[in-house]
Design an enzyme around this catalytic site. Structure first.
Site, mmCIF file in Angstrom:
data_model
loop_
_atom_site.group_PDB
_atom_site.id
_atom_site.type_symbol
_atom_site.label_atom_id
_atom_site.label_comp_id
_atom_site.label_asym_id
_atom_site.label_seq_id
_atom_site.Cartn_x
_atom_site.Cartn_y
_atom_site.Cartn_z
ATOM 1 C CB SER A 8 -0.943 0.021 1.203
ATOM 2 O OG SER A 8 -1.844 -1.050 1.108
ATOM 3 C CB SER A 9 2.739 3.050 2.085
ATOM 4 O OG SER A 9 3.454 2.192 2.943
#
Length: 179
Positions: A8-9
């Site tokens: 996600s990041s």
């Protein structure tokens, strides 16, 4: 065997997923660092879905790496099925989407993944509300120095010029001026 890995990041590593996909026999792996809340903006997923051909198998380490909503999951699986491409999620056992049992299990796991994401959002909102009530949480810090924006505006500089000088978006300048 075609792999798809997602975190996600940008601070997270794809290494563990990559190693698992290679161990599963993937000859090509598509990787990206994007939110999985929707398919929007996930260029590597789109490339993987375009790349796979009849007889291929798309493999992910976990179902939530592919989709976090049942709607997105169904759309992706339906697209793979139409291309006669198999699908596997390594940590959810061998899901065979060509069988009724496999499709049922896939839908159930997808529903649980969506439920889990909803719970996480609810807990986050509750935590923010509690912190705001205590005066601890003030929200995200401004991306633009508000005082600097106001000073430049007072000197007669236009918002577009301010945005260029501070290397920020014009909308950020307008928000700073409205604050």
């Amino acid at each position: 065997m075609i792999g798809y890995a997602r975190v996600s990041s940008s601070g997270q590593s794809l290494e563990v997923q990559r190693d698992q996909l290679l161990a599963a026999g993937c000859t090509r792996i598509f990787e990206e660092k994007r939110s999985g809340l929707s398919q929007d903006g996930r260029e590597q997923l789109a490339l993987a879905l375009d790349y796979v051909r009849d007889g291929d198998v798309l493999i992910v380490t976990r179902l939530d790496r592919l989709a976090r909503s049942i709607t997105d999951l169904r759309q992706i699986i339906d697209r793979l099925t139409a291309k006669e491409v198999g699908f596997r999620a390594l940590q959810q056992g061998d899901l065979d989407t060509s069988t009724s049992n496999g499709r049922l299990m896939l839908n159930m796991l997808g529903a649980f993944a969506e439920f889990e994401a909803d719970l996480r959002r609810e807990r986050q909102r509750e935590g923010i509300a509690k912190a705001q009530a205590k005066g601890v949480y003030k929200g995200r810090k401004p991306t633009v120095p508000v005082d600097e924006v106001r000073k430049l505006k007072a000197e007669g500089m236009a918002p577009t010029e301010i945005a260029k000088r501070l290397n920020v978006g014009r909308a950020s300048v307008y928000r700073a001026l409205a604050a």
